[in-house]
Design a protein around this motif. Structure first.
Motif, PDB file in Angstrom:
ATOM      1  N   LEU A  78      50.277  10.432   4.829  1.00  0.00           N
ATOM      2  CA  LEU A  78      51.208   9.647   4.001  1.00  0.00           C
ATOM      3  C   LEU A  78      50.862   9.737   2.515  1.00  0.00           C
ATOM      4  O   LEU A  78      51.735   9.696   1.650  1.00  0.00           O
ATOM      5  CB  LEU A  78      51.222   8.171   4.437  1.00  0.00           C
TER       6      LEU A  78
ATOM      7  N   ARG B  68      52.958   9.175  -0.846  1.00  0.00           N
ATOM      8  CA  ARG B  68      52.844   7.746  -1.099  1.00  0.00           C
ATOM      9  C   ARG B  68      51.616   7.493  -1.956  1.00  0.00           C
ATOM     10  O   ARG B  68      50.712   8.325  -1.959  1.00  0.00           O
ATOM     11  CB  ARG B  68      52.679   6.943   0.216  1.00  0.00           C
TER      12      ARG B  68
ATOM     13  N   ASN C 154      57.691   7.913   7.286  1.00  0.00           N
ATOM     14  CA  ASN C 154      56.779   6.772   7.431  1.00  0.00           C
ATOM     15  C   ASN C 154      56.511   6.442   8.893  1.00  0.00           C
ATOM     16  O   ASN C 154      55.442   5.925   9.231  1.00  0.00           O
ATOM     17  CB  ASN C 154      57.361   5.518   6.756  1.00  0.00           C
TER      18      ASN C 154
END
Lengths: 454, 454
Positions: free
Chosen positions: A74, A78, A114
């Motif tokens: 991620l 992110r 996600n």
């Protein structure tokens, strides 16, 4: 100039997902076995999902740890940025402050990775070799293809036939990541063959594609099924969006008065809204939360809160949700991610408890808002995200009428790079609105199962 | 896990562009007026460009300040991330360390807004109302449309006719931002009409589209022309990429032994390479720099270093550059951004001085490398960027053969979301390599102008 962007460091990436179930004043209605009408247990779900995801589906823990290998992946994109839409505010001449979280920076261009990344991770951990799923417009299929490639899993995607033909670019994206795409309904499953026998020209639906993907997973021990929305564990994985947004609003020295989110199956809505909803439930900070859905597929605003199947062939358990009936096939508007007959049980429950509001918009006003947003902010949204944009703009216009300087937050869940045909049609004046499909919905609702709905 | 991403804060966004001209051991050859053969001065360029850009075209200052309104807009997506490609390193089983800067996070998906934003800004400042330009695959036209919308300028894009038909999505993107797109050659200009008279079925080229855009700008006082590559000021604006990369490599505690960049007109190459080249010229740190171009349009590896026109209709001044001849029309391979007959004078000069190397690859090996990269790193590159990817992979393979743990840096200049037809064709085995167009290039080179080339 004042800030327009709020970024978090890698070490601020949330370490836990937030589970709304832990703060609900009333628990969710149980999931029922379609054959017996009894609540299902973990064993009933074992043919489809690995143990860790079943546990997450049922847990009432508030914080669920995000495994480090998942966080490592991620972290590639992110934490995602939070933007202050100053140029849009100016264009609207509104006293409101508009913020948006932008999930289009992920490699597949939406919030879907996600959950595809942790789902692939837990399946790999459980020794699964192959994953099946369905996809409509292709956002979910693309995101799962990506995640499967990263964990060395095979990926089989049943793509709604009409999209399979109309969206060759999404298909090419999935195939570039090694996934296999099959147009649904197909001859590869009993449920597909049954539908084709009745209607050889059937163009498919998400409900049908789910039936095919579930059937393949249920019949093969090394194969799991993954869903891109609706289920509790999927919503859980998306809460990383709202958790980041809370930190970023804090950086901005602000807090939303209103949160606006588009909702099809509910995962985007849950992602941005649930962490704020939890704070509200725990008495920390109040906030209005508005779910926006398409007028042509209005499960929250016009559906019934009842037990229903998640798929067309009735292979899934029964879940209590806002539904338009599992046989309802929405008209062909340009937001494939919002063309589903049901709504996540957890989102439906939140609406029932008055923890959020729901509203709907037609596609022409959604695209008009999307183009207005693009010209101000430079990002062309996905058609699904246009629903959030129009909702946020309407709130900003209300603030102007009422002379209120409220703070509005919405999630821009994806970019529109794979949806350009819709913009070509919109720019050419060829997009139309669809009449509310009242009769079709009434007919589909008449077929609701009896268990739980007496 | 060790870091895979190096991010800068907003306050680290460079305050100046870096000008390689300041550190060159020999100055660039002058630009010549095509009528007189004499060096051109600022007045000769005034019909096309605003004063600030003409000054930047000619300056020898090392650092050129980035205006705050430009920085405010660039901050929406900059600083862009630097990634360590650990999964690709593992897939290649190489002792090399591979880093890539990712420019695909911009709203149009490439590095092009780095220059479209300042170009629009300076034109607005100079009172210009309308901008003309050309575009091939559409990356540049998209980026300029976006910038014009932000500064309230009209934007007229001459799009190479073959792309106009094949890339409706890029066109829709430009139109969504309010730009007007015309298929080139067109009836709207004298140069377009002259070409259509000779060949009514002409599918166009970048050289022809430049002629049309330049003609319209030269004839209207409120209209300027913008170019997306080649010129000194365009390369200058792109150096923000390399300046950020220097800081990010420092964060990683590393420094490149080799920099690889794809090059068509030269702006992407200059963007990542020039700031490092400057450090090398100033004796600060050595580095090998490799330019990668397509075998089917090999201006650096097979072209002549000579004075030539930038366009087909010979409306531009003469610049000394590596050229395949201004009438050469490259074959239809899938990297529209690399299909130009010439190379930026500054990049050409650097190659002549031995400050970099140049190599070329055929499109099939570029796409193979792009798909390998995507499966490892999750990002599907633009076809242009695939040239940098294959170059970096070959360097990593060399490191493996030689047992060397070198550090490789390349710029991933854009994503492939608008190039999916190329991936569809590649996945289906339908892409082909083009033979080196030796005869066509020889013929085009035979027509080089006499001025400066005696």
């Amino acid at each position: 100039m004042d800030s327009i962007k709020y970024l978090l460091n890698d070490n601020q990436l949330p370490e836990n997902w937030y589970n709304l179930a832990s703060d609900l004043p009333e628990p969710l209605a149980p999931v029922l076995h379609p054959g017996t009408g009894e609540p299902v247990g973990p064993d009933d779900l074992a043919p489809l999902f690995p143990p860790a995801l079943i546990e997450q589906e049922m847990t009432s823990e508030r914080w669920v740890p995000i495994p480090q290998p998942v966080r490592d992946i991620l972290l590639q994109w992110r934490c995602t940025p939070l933007y202050r839409a100053r140029r849009l505010e100016k264009a609207l001449d509104t006293p409101a402050k508009i913020y948006y979280k932008y999930e289009g920076v992920s490699p597949s261009g939406s919030h879907k990775p996600n959950t595809s990344v942790p789902q692939a991770f837990y399946n790999k951990e459980a020794g699964i070799k192959k994953i099946t799923t369905e996809t409509g417009a292709g956002q979910w299929g693309s995101s799962l293809s990506l995640a499967c490639e990263m964990f060395g899993l095979e990926c089989l995607v049943y793509m709604v036939k009409v999209s399979f033909g109309q969206k060759p670019y999404r298909r090419a994206f999935m195939e570039s990541f090694g996934a296999k795409c099959i147009a649904s309904p197909s001859e590869t499953t009993a449920s597909g063959r049954a539908i084709l026998e009745k209607d050889p020209d059937c163009t498919g639906s998400l409900g049908i594609a789910i039936s095919e993907a579930v059937e393949v997973a249920a019949q093969n021990a090394d194969t799991s099924y993954c869903l891109g929305s609706v289920l509790n564990h999927v919503l859980l994985h998306q809460t990383i969006i709202g958790e980041e947004a809370i930190m970023q609003m804090d950086m901005a020295g602000d807090y939303p008065d209103v949160i606006v989110a588009c909702t099809g199956g509910g995962s985007n809505f849950a992602g941005i809204a649930f962490p704020f909803m939890g704070r509200k439930l725990r008495g920390q900070q109040d906030v209005r939360i508005v779910a926006v859905e398409p007028s042509a597929c209005p499960s929250l605003t016009k559906g019934r809160h009842a037990y229903d199947f998640g798929d067309t062939a009735h292979l899934t358990p029964l879940v209590k949700m806002h539904t338009l009936g599992s046989t309802f096939v929405p008209p062909g508007f340009h937001s494939g991610g919002l063309r589903y007959h049901g709504m996540a049980p957890m989102v439906s429950h939140a609406l029932q408890l008055g923890m959020c509001e729901a509203t709907s918009y037609n596609q022409l006003e959604c695209f008009a808002a999307g183009v207005q947003f693009a010209r101000a902010e430079g990002i062309l949204p996905a058609p699904e995200a246009n629903h959030a944009v129009v909702g946020a703009i309407r709130e900003a216009e209300r603030c102007k009428r009422e002379g209120k300087s409220e703070t509005i937050l919405f999630n821009l869940c994806g970019h529109g790079h794979f949806d350009m045909q819709a913009y070509i049609d919109y720019n050419a004046g060829k997009l139309k609105d669809y009449a509310y499909p009242e009769d079709e919905i009434a007919m589909a609702l008449a077929g609701l199962p009896s268990f739980g709905n007496s």
